[in-house]
Design an enzyme around this catalytic site. Sequence first.
Site, PDB file in Angstrom:
ATOM      1  CG  ASP A   1      -3.687   7.652   8.551  1.00 53.28           C
ATOM      2  OD1 ASP A   1      -3.894   6.433   8.563  1.00 53.28           O
ATOM      3  OD2 ASP A   1      -3.713   8.353   7.526  1.00 53.28           O
TER       4      ASP A   1
ATOM      5  CD  GLU B   1      -2.944  -0.940   2.372  1.00 58.35           C
ATOM      6  OE1 GLU B   1      -2.920   0.110   3.055  1.00 58.35           O
ATOM      7  OE2 GLU B   1      -3.705  -1.887   2.606  1.00 58.35           O
TER       8      GLU B   1
END
Length: 260
Positions: free
Chosen positions: A57, A46
């Site tokens: 995040d 990724e």
Amino acid sequence: MNRLTQLLNNKRKDLLAVYFTAGFPKKDSTVEVIDALANAGADLIEVGIPFSDPMADGAVIQQSSNIALQNGMSLPLLLDQVKEARERNPHIPFVAMGYLNPIMQMGREAFFERAKAAGIDGAIIPDLPFDIYMKEYKELSDKYDLPVIMLITPETSDERIRLIDDHCEGFIYMVSTASTTGAKDSFSAEAKDYFKRIDTLNLSHPRLIGFGISNKSTYDDACRYSSGAIIGSQFIKLLESEPSPKAAAEALMSKIGRNV
């Protein structure tokens, strides 16, 4: 055939996807990091698109994103670097992971077209609502054979999960907990109950579990309850602490008990 589709058709268990932020730790690290992960045995890579406000995040990936932006990383440069990495690594799937803002700045179709040309095999867009995907992105996803992978959480209803399973390709990204990314030592009983609940839905697409996987225990649990694991924060930490991407990739494999 799309490399991601081919991987998921051929391997349904013990998959390892590893996330890194393009442009971290250095602006020109992307190709070296991809090489290191491919050589260490990752099944899927990724490639993170840095963004100034990565709301899903945790602190580790946020910091890596900020550093990458300070280093001068941009989406066009990322795709140029991915294209170089693709020439060196023709078989391993690459998935771009990033937020809507940079993609919309490039233009939706321009992003799909340029990503496909660079060798990207799928996209994860955490802040893309499912209804907007259906209205504005699914047609492009089908046109360019570039699956848009949707996230589900413990709060996602069974009805929504089945809609995702019916209308999206690639895999389903199972967020392990209702929190931001970040390494954990073990999964809670509640998280395991969630994994088991999703398993009973008998979905047609494979599932990968992400958020919180950092060691052999969490990696093994993810593989036990799904087709595999996605690791991000732990690898970012290793990129920061180890002397090279190669050393970081090897250290990651050691931590989760996979042979290098």
